[in-house]
Each structure stands twice: as structure tokens, then as C-alpha cells.
Scaffold this active site. Structure first.
Site, mmCIF file in Angstrom:
data_model
loop_
_atom_site.group_PDB
_atom_site.id
_atom_site.type_symbol
_atom_site.label_atom_id
_atom_site.label_comp_id
_atom_site.label_asym_id
_atom_site.label_seq_id
_atom_site.Cartn_x
_atom_site.Cartn_y
_atom_site.Cartn_z
ATOM 1 N N LYS A 78 1.141 4.247 -2.916
ATOM 2 C CA LYS A 78 0.872 5.669 -2.649
ATOM 3 C C LYS A 78 2.124 6.513 -2.913
ATOM 4 C CE LYS A 78 -3.487 5.240 -1.538
ATOM 5 N NZ LYS A 78 -4.534 5.781 -2.432
ATOM 6 N N TYR A 127 0.846 -1.212 0.000
ATOM 7 C CA TYR A 127 0.000 0.000 0.000
ATOM 8 C C TYR A 127 0.877 1.256 0.000
ATOM 9 C CZ TYR A 127 -3.637 3.312 1.529
ATOM 10 O OH TYR A 127 -4.504 4.375 1.635
HETATM 11 P P1 NAP Z 1 -13.324 2.847 1.228
HETATM 12 O O1 NAP Z 1 -14.305 3.298 2.242
HETATM 13 O O2 NAP Z 1 -12.843 1.437 1.229
HETATM 14 O O3 NAP Z 1 -13.906 3.208 -0.215
HETATM 15 C C1 NAP Z 1 -13.161 2.914 -1.363
HETATM 16 C C2 NAP Z 1 -14.063 3.012 -2.570
HETATM 17 O O4 NAP Z 1 -13.285 2.627 -3.721
HETATM 18 C C3 NAP Z 1 -15.242 2.060 -2.496
HETATM 19 O O5 NAP Z 1 -16.405 2.668 -2.993
HETATM 20 C C4 NAP Z 1 -14.787 0.905 -3.374
HETATM 21 O O6 NAP Z 1 -15.839 0.198 -3.984
HETATM 22 C C5 NAP Z 1 -13.995 1.646 -4.433
HETATM 23 N N1 NAP Z 1 -13.104 0.728 -5.123
HETATM 24 C C6 NAP Z 1 -12.159 -0.067 -4.575
HETATM 25 N N2 NAP Z 1 -11.614 -0.846 -5.518
HETATM 26 C C7 NAP Z 1 -12.219 -0.520 -6.686
HETATM 27 C C8 NAP Z 1 -12.114 -1.006 -8.001
HETATM 28 N N3 NAP Z 1 -11.270 -1.989 -8.331
HETATM 29 N N4 NAP Z 1 -12.902 -0.467 -8.961
HETATM 30 C C9 NAP Z 1 -13.777 0.513 -8.645
HETATM 31 N N5 NAP Z 1 -13.941 0.995 -7.413
HETATM 32 C C10 NAP Z 1 -13.171 0.482 -6.441
HETATM 33 O O7 NAP Z 1 -12.004 3.726 1.304
HETATM 34 P P2 NAP Z 1 -11.745 5.241 1.796
HETATM 35 O O8 NAP Z 1 -11.217 5.171 3.157
HETATM 36 O O9 NAP Z 1 -12.910 6.091 1.480
HETATM 37 O O10 NAP Z 1 -10.514 5.595 0.845
HETATM 38 C C11 NAP Z 1 -10.594 6.530 -0.203
HETATM 39 C C12 NAP Z 1 -9.183 6.952 -0.588
HETATM 40 O O11 NAP Z 1 -8.545 7.543 0.546
HETATM 41 C C13 NAP Z 1 -8.285 5.809 -1.029
HETATM 42 O O12 NAP Z 1 -7.459 6.240 -2.088
HETATM 43 C C14 NAP Z 1 -7.444 5.523 0.188
HETATM 44 O O13 NAP Z 1 -6.216 4.920 -0.139
HETATM 45 C C15 NAP Z 1 -7.282 6.914 0.737
HETATM 46 N N6 NAP Z 1 -6.942 6.959 2.159
HETATM 47 C C16 NAP Z 1 -7.760 6.390 3.086
HETATM 48 C C17 NAP Z 1 -7.400 6.440 4.427
HETATM 49 C C18 NAP Z 1 -8.252 5.823 5.494
HETATM 50 O O14 NAP Z 1 -7.750 5.665 6.637
HETATM 51 N N7 NAP Z 1 -9.528 5.504 5.237
HETATM 52 C C19 NAP Z 1 -6.205 7.080 4.816
HETATM 53 C C20 NAP Z 1 -5.407 7.657 3.833
HETATM 54 C C21 NAP Z 1 -5.790 7.587 2.506
HETATM 55 P P3 NAP Z 1 -16.877 -0.736 -3.136
HETATM 56 O O15 NAP Z 1 -18.095 0.127 -3.050
HETATM 57 O O16 NAP Z 1 -16.996 -1.944 -3.936
HETATM 58 O O17 NAP Z 1 -16.238 -0.990 -1.800
#
Ligand code: NAP
Length: 244
Positions: free
Chosen positions: A153, A149
Site C-alpha cells: 500500500k 500488505y
Molecule cells: P474483499 O472483501 O476481500 O474484496 C476484495 C475483492 O478483490 C474480492 O472481490 C476479490 O475476489 C477481489 N480480488 C482479490 N484478489 C484478486 C485477484 N487476484 N484477481 C481479481 N480479483 C481479486 O476486500 P475489501 O475489504 O472490499 O477491500 C477492497 C480494497 O480496500 C482493497 O484494496 C483493500 O486493500 C482496501 N482496504 C480494505 C480495508 C478493510 O479493512 N476491509 C481497509 C483498508 C483498505 P473474490 O471475489 O475472489 O474474493
């Protein structure tokens, strides 16, 4: 800070849940015509039910050709948020090749794929545009069990800088937002266990994780004309974690 995106068309990937879903809703609230792209149909259906002005598109971003077809069919897009990602956590010594491929396909390759199509449209219309890639504090700090991961990033930060360099002359800005932990579905995978969460919280000067709306505000700022002279940056939304 409210920004007006009336007359703009926005594409948000990974908009079924979490940060992407709230970004899509907020952009629509601020006047943009929003297309929400994600993987799970039922999440998109519930988003469309919540806000019928949002168009939805269901595709697995790991599928390069299918994604290309879908994104090419969308027409003009002025604002792009590459938000979708997966977090497949495992110790370095146990990393499986299929998890490396899946992680890079979704977190890096799909950003190239989608952005190529959208940027070519912006260039041919001579309109310019703004792209925000959702990276992470994990691009710049080592986190236990996050090797792949973190690597995706780190790649995304550097990819975004080169995109900013090459697309700048076409008035297309490209920036990253780099959040700390946010308690979405993804955040819960790594951080719901207090034994892991507490040491992380101690390393954050502001002493807490980020809220979804705080990340969304940073995304909207970078998309907006208030950030017209900002490109090629990685903006931490991390309570000071990366400063220490
Ligand atoms: P999340 O709640 O898991 O949501 C991720 C979304 O991306 C979901 O809607 C998922 O679809 C979709 N997705 C994943 N794989 C996909 C694919 N192959 N094709 C199409 N859609 C796909 O994650 P989040 O926490 O909101 O994260 C959003 C961003 O923030 C990401 O880039 C993550 O790396 C970054 N981020 C998150 C955190 C954290 O702690 N949450 C921290 C730093 C950065 P489904 O509806 O099928 O699940």
C-alpha cells in the site's frame, strides 16, 4: 451527495465482494455503464443477478497476460477503480516469498497493468479520465503482521503520485482512497478478534471502523467532476487514525 455519471463507462476491479462490489453498484445507480472485474465467478454471477446492467469479467489479476487480454477487449473506459487486493498477514520473521509475490502481483503490479491499458485509451481518445486506487491507512502506519500488505500500500500511494504527475498533462487524474478497517471479508481476516480490534478502535478518534458506503462515497467524489482540480492525493477515510 449524488453524482451523475451518465454517459461514462467505469471499470471496477475486485468487484465481486466488499468495497468493490458496492462501488460497482453505486456507480451503476448513478448512471455509469459499469464493468465489474474479479476473481471468483460465483460472486460476479450474483452481482450480475442483482444488477443485470453491470457487465462482469472473471480473471485473476495476478496473471499479467490474461489480465491484459481481458482489459484490452473492454473498449473505452472513462473511470477506473483499482480496488482488488489481498491481505496475507504473517509476522515479519515468518514472511514467505510466495506471499510477497502474490501480494505485489495483485496489489501493485496489476494496478500498473490495468491502468496502462486504460490510460492509453484515454490518451488516444483525448477524453481525459479519473483513476482511483484503493490504498489503506496501512500505507502510512505500521500494523502488526501487516509488513507485506503495508509495503504494497505504501508502494501504491507513491505509484499513484507518479501516475498523477505523468498522466496529468493528458487530463487524467489519479488519486488514492485510504480507508481504516472496514468489516468486509478482508477486514474480518485482521480485525474480527476483539483483542486486536479494541486497541485499534482506541486509536481512531471517531471511535469506530468505517462503513463500506463511507469509502464508496469518497471514491465517487474523487471520480466525479466535483474533484476536477484534485489529483495525486491520498484521502484517508479513517476517522482520524492517521492524524494522531
Ligand atoms: P474483499 O472483501 O476481500 O474484496 C476484495 C475483492 O478483490 C474480492 O472481490 C476479490 O475476489 C477481489 N480480488 C482479490 N484478489 C484478486 C485477484 N487476484 N484477481 C481479481 N480479483 C481479486 O476486500 P475489501 O475489504 O472490499 O477491500 C477492497 C480494497 O480496500 C482493497 O484494496 C483493500 O486493500 C482496501 N482496504 C480494505 C480495508 C478493510 O479493512 N476491509 C481497509 C483498508 C483498505 P473474490 O471475489 O475472489 O474474493
Amino acid at each position: 451527495m449524488e453524482t451523475n455519471f451518465t454517459g461514462k463507462r467505469a471499470l471496477v476491479t475486485g468487484a465481486g465482494q466488499g468495497i468493490g462490489r458496492e462501488t460497482a453498484k453505486k456507480l451503476a445507480e448513478c448512471g455509469a455503464k459499469v464493468v465489474a472485474l474479479s476473481r471468483t465467478r460465483e460472486h460476479l454471477d450474483s452481482l450480475a443477478a442483482e444488477n443485470p446492467s453491470i457487465d462482469v469479467i472473471c480473471v485473476d489479476l495476478a496473471d499479467w497476460e490474461e489480465t491484459r487480454k481481458c482489459v484490452m477487449s473492454l473498449g473505452d473506459v472513462d473511470l477506473l477503480v483499482n480496488n482488488a487486493a489481498v491481505a496475507l498477514l504473517e509476522p515479519f520473521l515468518s514472511i514467505e516469498p510466495k506471499n510477497i509475490d502474490r501480494s505485489f502481483d495483485v496489489n501493485v503490479k496489476a494496478v500498473i497493468n490495468v491502468s496502462q491499458i486504460i490510460a492509453k485509451g484515454m490518451i488516444s481518445r483525448k477524453t481525459g479520465g479519473s483513476i482511483v486506487n484503493i490504498s489503506s491507512q496501512a500505507s502510512q502506519a505500521a500494523l502488526q503482521d501487516h509488513s507485506v500488505y503495508c509495503a504494497t500500500k505504501g508502494a501504491l500511494d507513491m505509484l499513484s503520485k507518479v501516475m498523477a504527475l505523468e498522466l496529468g498533462p493528458h487530463k487524467i487524474r489519479v488519486n488514492c482512497v485510504n480507508p481504516t478497517v472496514v468489516m468486509t471479508a478482508m477486514g474480518k481476516i485482521g480485525w474480527s478478534n476483539p483483542e486486536k480490534a479494541n486497541p485499534m478502535l482506541k486509536k481512531i478518534p471517531l471511535g469506530r471502523f468505517a462503513e463500506v458506503h463511507e469509502v464508496v462515497d469518497a471514491i465517487l467524489f474523487l471520480l466525479s467532476d466535483k474533484a476536477d482540480m484534485i489529483t495525486g492525493i491520498t484521502l484517508p477515510v479513517d476517522g482520524g487514525f492517521l492524524a494522531c
